[in-house]
Write an enzyme that holds these catalytic residues in place. Sequence first.
Site, PDB file in Angstrom:
ATOM      1  N   GLU A 114       0.850  -1.182   0.000  1.00 60.26           N
ATOM      2  CA  GLU A 114       0.000   0.000   0.000  1.00 60.26           C
ATOM      3  C   GLU A 114       0.890   1.238   0.000  1.00 60.26           C
ATOM      4  OE1 GLU A 114      -2.818   0.341   3.207  1.00 60.26           O
ATOM      5  OE2 GLU A 114      -3.800   2.035   2.278  1.00 60.26           O
ATOM      6  N   GLY A 152       2.932   2.283  10.864  1.00 60.76           N
ATOM      7  CA  GLY A 152       2.750   1.514  12.087  1.00 60.76           C
ATOM      8  C   GLY A 152       2.544   0.036  11.787  1.00 60.76           C
ATOM      9  N   ALA A 153       1.645  -0.228  10.852  1.00 59.93           N
ATOM     10  CA  ALA A 153       1.333  -1.612  10.516  1.00 59.93           C
ATOM     11  C   ALA A 153       0.480  -1.656   9.260  1.00 59.93           C
ATOM     12  CB  ALA A 153       0.578  -2.277  11.667  1.00 59.93           C
ATOM     13  N   ASN A 210      -2.432  -6.462   5.229  1.00 61.57           N
ATOM     14  CA  ASN A 210      -2.439  -7.478   4.173  1.00 61.57           C
ATOM     15  C   ASN A 210      -3.304  -8.679   4.547  1.00 61.57           C
ATOM     16  OD1 ASN A 210      -0.081  -5.977   3.090  1.00 61.57           O
ATOM     17  ND2 ASN A 210       0.912  -6.876   4.881  1.00 61.57           N
ATOM     18  N   GLU A 253      -5.696  -3.128  12.487  1.00 62.71           N
ATOM     19  CA  GLU A 253      -5.346  -3.909  11.297  1.00 62.71           C
ATOM     20  C   GLU A 253      -6.262  -5.125  11.167  1.00 62.71           C
ATOM     21  OE1 GLU A 253      -3.646  -2.190   9.479  1.00 62.71           O
ATOM     22  OE2 GLU A 253      -2.609  -0.903  10.914  1.00 62.71           O
TER      23      GLU A 253
HETATM   24  N1  BES Z   1      -3.228   0.724   5.787  1.00 64.52           N
HETATM   25  C1  BES Z   1      -2.512   1.385   6.811  1.00 64.52           C
HETATM   26  C2  BES Z   1      -1.021   1.330   6.643  1.00 64.52           C
HETATM   27  C3  BES Z   1      -0.475   2.137   5.504  1.00 64.52           C
HETATM   28  C4  BES Z   1      -0.609   3.477   5.494  1.00 64.52           C
HETATM   29  C5  BES Z   1       0.215   1.567   4.487  1.00 64.52           C
HETATM   30  C6  BES Z   1      -0.067   4.223   4.443  1.00 64.52           C
HETATM   31  C7  BES Z   1       0.729   2.303   3.449  1.00 64.52           C
HETATM   32  C8  BES Z   1       0.606   3.637   3.432  1.00 64.52           C
HETATM   33  C9  BES Z   1      -2.832   0.812   8.181  1.00 64.52           C
HETATM   34  O1  BES Z   1      -4.067   0.204   8.286  1.00 64.52           O
HETATM   35  C10 BES Z   1      -2.840   1.962   9.138  1.00 64.52           C
HETATM   36  O2  BES Z   1      -3.696   2.784   9.051  1.00 64.52           O
HETATM   37  N2  BES Z   1      -1.872   2.009  10.036  1.00 64.52           N
HETATM   38  C11 BES Z   1      -1.686   3.083  10.966  1.00 64.52           C
HETATM   39  C12 BES Z   1      -1.987   2.683  12.365  1.00 64.52           C
HETATM   40  C13 BES Z   1      -3.442   2.685  12.699  1.00 64.52           C
HETATM   41  C14 BES Z   1      -3.674   2.185  14.093  1.00 64.52           C
HETATM   42  C15 BES Z   1      -4.095   4.038  12.537  1.00 64.52           C
HETATM   43  C16 BES Z   1      -0.238   3.476  10.849  1.00 64.52           C
HETATM   44  O3  BES Z   1       0.521   2.720  10.244  1.00 64.52           O
HETATM   45  O4  BES Z   1       0.119   4.524  11.351  1.00 64.52           O
HETATM   46 ZN    ZN Z   2      -5.662   1.480   8.582  1.00 63.56          ZN
END
Ligand code: BES
Ligand code: ZN
Length: 883
Positions: free
Chosen positions: A127, A268-269, A272, A305
């Site tokens: 992503e 953060g995470a 997938n 996630e």
């Molecule tokens: N889908 C995102 C991760 C992501 C964001 C991948 C931008 C590629 C580009 C994931 O679900 C997400 O939102 N992660 C957050 C943490 C969440 C608890 C809000 C993050 O990574 O900060």
């Molecule tokens: Zn998210």
Amino acid sequence: MRTEEARPVRLKDYRPPDWLVETVELDVSLDSTATPVRAALTLRPNGSGAAPAPLVLDGDALNLRALKLDGAALPPEQFVATPDRLTIAQPPQRRFRLEIETVVDPSANTQLSGLYRSGAIYCTQCEAEGFRRITYFPDRPDVMAVYTTRIEAEKAEAPVLLANGNLVRSGDVPGTTRHFAVWHDPFPKPSYLFALVGGNLACVEDRFRTMSGREVTLRIYVEQGKERRCLYAMDALKRAMRWDETAFGREYDLDIFMIVAVSDFNMGAMENKGLNIFNDKYILASSETATDTDFERIEAVVAHEYFHNWTGNRITCRDWFQLCLKEGLTVFRDQEFSADQRSRAVERIGDVRGLRTHQFVEDAGPLAHPVRPAVYHEINNFYTATVYEKGAELVRMLRVLLGAENFRKGMDLYFSRHDGQAATVEQFVQCFADVSSTDLTQFMLWYSQAGTPEVVATGSYDARAKSYRLELAQSIPPTPGQPSKQPMVVPLAVSLVGREGRDLPLKLDDGRTVERGVLTLTKSVETFVFADVAEQPVASLNRGFSAPIKLSANLSADDLRFLAAHDADPFNRWQALQTLATRLLLDNTAASRASRPARHDPGLLDALGATLADGALEPAFVALALTLPGEAEIAREIGHDVDPDAVFAARAALRAAVGEYLAGPLFDHYRRLSESGPYRPDAASAGRRMLRNTCLDLLVATQQPEAISLAARQYQAADNMTDRMAALSALSLCDVPERAAALDDFYARYADDPLIVDKWLTLQATVPEPATLDRVRALTSHRAFSFANPNRVRALIHAFALANQKEFNRADGAGYDFIVETVLALDPKNPQLAARLVSALKNWRMLEPVRRERAEAALRRVATAPSLSPDVGDIVRRALAKD
Ligand code: BES
Ligand code: ZN
């Protein structure tokens, strides 16, 4: 690397894809510098009768080795392959099989997008547009395909081989030292949800029985030796799975759910399908290594996630403009999960503080954009507080407007109507309109209009008529590209609080009833008159922060103190104290700038004291009530001509005043709240530690020797990371000898643990003293630091730029210069990380003239640097735009 200014992409230009992909068979043979990737796609034209469509596949820095169509090599004159595109001008207009061979270099991939190495582990991050860095593909979320992935690797180097879905086969590659695994994911998914992992990983395993009785295997993979530190994340995962069943009726759909923790990760995470990949910071925790806040974050991120499996994966986004459809909704869901697991009031206050410090600030500057943007240049720059946090608020408003029951019905309809689809925000909102027979057309403006609405509330009581008149006026400030706005639907949860602190009955004089205590403002100006109001009330408005607005009401200091003591809505009790504190801090910031003496507010101090003394309140709530608004938030309230030194001084003085005035009770609470027994991360114990450490922090703010030595003793005696860090953090703000000793001790204790060393880096970066910048510079050469690891960079540099307003905004501009240097050094290696860092300069326009000029010059130096990435280029262009 892509350096040219990327194309603008517009929502209104959306066209369905010409080609769909039914199946993808990937064969990836892991090698540290040259990994061959063979992709076999079954493609078919989307729709019939249209003009013959060329096939255009996305790529990014790719290297084509071979291309076959239906088994036969494609002659060179029939296609064009560049690093960022593969075009077949005249493909057969029917289903066909395309075999593409590329080769990628995971070790050279410092952007951490696509296939890369984190230490010795191979992993992917796709992503938003990382899959095109692995193979040529229609890399857009509305192309959903069924994936089968074969991974091959040296047995010794990567004994564990993982991909999405279920394991089909695995074994040795005869005559070699290599082995393979084949994974199949039966759910069609967009390419951004693809993942694979290979490495020498340890694993923690558990099981979960879903509500329909299916057994699911749960696995968390981590670096060898860190298994014990995954137990909390596993527990959080099981709680999240159960909660999604009870709160939303959603159960997990594969036989296995895996999480892999890696130490080099931009975000953060990532959700997938069946194989979440995490920044190890959001998995690893033990009482000795992680603070209560870390535990809370881990629980929330694991849940977030996991929740994407329904909101994001089963139902994905049609295009990236719809990002809030999965992110805003999933943030709402993780906030609700945390509220149910912990304390609803405390969670809400924390979330609103986050919204105000990040989203309101973003919305007030040049990077302001709608929750659903209409145009983007670089999608990576739209994973913002607005899409996430404000996006979550819009979902929450739907629930306020329709009530919990209709909200649940709307969600159920969304899941059943759009399962397996790539959906839009309109389709989501339509589900709520349908189940409640409500017209939500005006509500859609929340998605398209940027800017934080300002609502002015003027209430007056007519003792003779026994009526209360509430006049509400809304306005939305101009934002880039949106000079004027239409009025929005603002759901205001309200109450009229009587003398005894009871909510008076709400009855409008025109006979309308106020459903669930919510007034819905739809026009620019609207007046509500309440009848039969027996006594002079105090209005409690926007309870629970029912709408994400800036509210100013004609409430006196007495009214606010009354609400702080009596409001039945805990959020507004907290808010009343914040409002009082904000008024004082704004006055005193202005006074400090004008070299006038500060104003004292004994009423506020007494109100804080009363809150501290109220044994009926949750400790975590009291801690939040005693925490003053942050510097960034105060700066945003001031709005223009901001002097961060003056903001800092006003806030520091008020903290010290609270610490002095309440010294007795603070010491008492500190002593009374000491925990006995082993550390437990649950919300109640964490809340007691939080209040105790807030008391310590306020006492230390007075700089009294007694308080300093108390902190030094707590630092030494602590049996858990929460208390040790809290003591060190309080000390780190004071220029005392105990500070250096404790910081040295901390490093010596934890030098081998990068995630703890990050805490050490952050503490030093946030010391509000002139020597800090030099210290930060020096730390960039420390052996514990590396520009290649995003966690290290965020812990030191982002912390300096975002959490040390005073030193980052030094009047001599040296803080900005340092960020410019770092951004330019980082950009060629990791543009996403560089773009987030340069965003720290986004609020330059609200600064006082000297700093404003220096910050603008800094942005211009970045803007004119050669070969900027699209990521950084996009941010600086928007930050500087006249608009
Ligand atoms: N889908 C995102 C991760 C992501 C964001 C991948 C931008 C590629 C580009 C994931 O679900 C997400 O939102 N992660 C957050 C943490 C969440 C608890 C809000 C993050 O990574 O900060
Ligand atoms: Zn998210």
